[in-house]
Enzyme design. Sequence first.
Site, PDB file in Angstrom:
ATOM      1  N   CYS A  19       0.834  -1.206   0.000  1.00  0.00           N
ATOM      2  CA  CYS A  19       0.000   0.000   0.000  1.00  0.00           C
ATOM      3  C   CYS A  19       0.873   1.263   0.000  1.00  0.00           C
ATOM      4  O   CYS A  19       1.529   1.535  -0.988  1.00  0.00           O
ATOM      5  CB  CYS A  19      -0.980  -0.044   1.173  1.00  0.00           C
ATOM      6  N   HIS A  42      -3.580  -5.616   0.963  1.00  0.00           N
ATOM      7  CA  HIS A  42      -2.931  -5.869   2.257  1.00  0.00           C
ATOM      8  C   HIS A  42      -2.928  -7.346   2.656  1.00  0.00           C
ATOM      9  O   HIS A  42      -3.846  -7.789   3.358  1.00  0.00           O
ATOM     10  CB  HIS A  42      -3.680  -5.100   3.350  1.00  0.00           C
ATOM     11  N   GLU A  89      -1.187  -8.639   4.948  1.00  0.00           N
ATOM     12  CA  GLU A  89      -1.018  -8.735   6.407  1.00  0.00           C
ATOM     13  C   GLU A  89      -2.343  -8.610   7.156  1.00  0.00           C
ATOM     14  O   GLU A  89      -2.396  -8.816   8.361  1.00  0.00           O
ATOM     15  CB  GLU A  89       0.007  -7.688   6.892  1.00  0.00           C
TER      16      GLU A  89
END
Lengths: 80, 220
Positions: free
Chosen positions: B86, B194, B196
Amino acid sequence: MKARVHITLRPSILDPQGNAIEGALTGLGFEGVSGVRQGKVIELELTETDEAAARSKVEDMCKKLLANPVMENYEIELVG
Amino acid sequence: MKSCVIVFPASNCDRDAAVALEQATGQKPDMVWHGETSLPDTDFILLPGGFSYGDYLRSGAMAGRSPIMQDVVKKAEDGVPVLGICNGFQVLTETGLLPGALMRNAGLEFICGMQTLQVANTQSRFTRGLSDRAFVDFPVAHHDGNYTADQETLNRLEGENLVAFRYVTNPNGSSRNIAGILNEKGNVLGLMPHPERVISPLLGGEDGTAFFATALKEFG
């Protein structure tokens, strides 16, 4: 010496913000508006008094930080 | 395996990234403040998501010139793997480690939600662990994710198989549905979604676990 840097999107880059502004202007009844593009202006106060040296310094600033050559063009204006 | 996360002012996914790295490596990553001038001994560098410097000037522009970035660029050139997620992807384009730029979303709105991505490159060290699946689900959360580059660069990225992930449904106007790209050497990956944020069923998915586990094993 004061410098003013005008940063604009390169013509090949789509400008969704410019398009939105154009739509809003049309919505407000302004007729005959097209090609709206949004950019930015950065003003700098320089201790440098030599015009050529000042221009070259600001040019270097544009290349290293102020503009992103992938999407932006810049123009430097020296103001007295 | 030693990893690190670079922390900029207004990074906001740095701790999520640290959890993902620890889950994959069994070791807590070093958290490195952007004002440092050299990295600790590390095998993997992660540039996290967020709004570094409030997106002043351009997304990632100020962070790209932070003191620590000189060493990040040097390590990347030496072959150390660098993952930018990002805002981290925006920082990578601003430093020139990856080509192109991330512009304002075509719809002008901040977008937030799960996206299905095609794993476009199944040979890179970052992505070959995902070769058993054609698609992964990672969430996006960004305002400036519209990947832009000139036609020549886009053709080169596709010709050299450097597009790592593509959106199945383009959410932001990105050229050629690009969600993530690799550098020529294959040791730098930048992506807007994302991974994560999907490392536990409690978070709504585990495709990120698979991504981190296989990528870090490759580089470990």
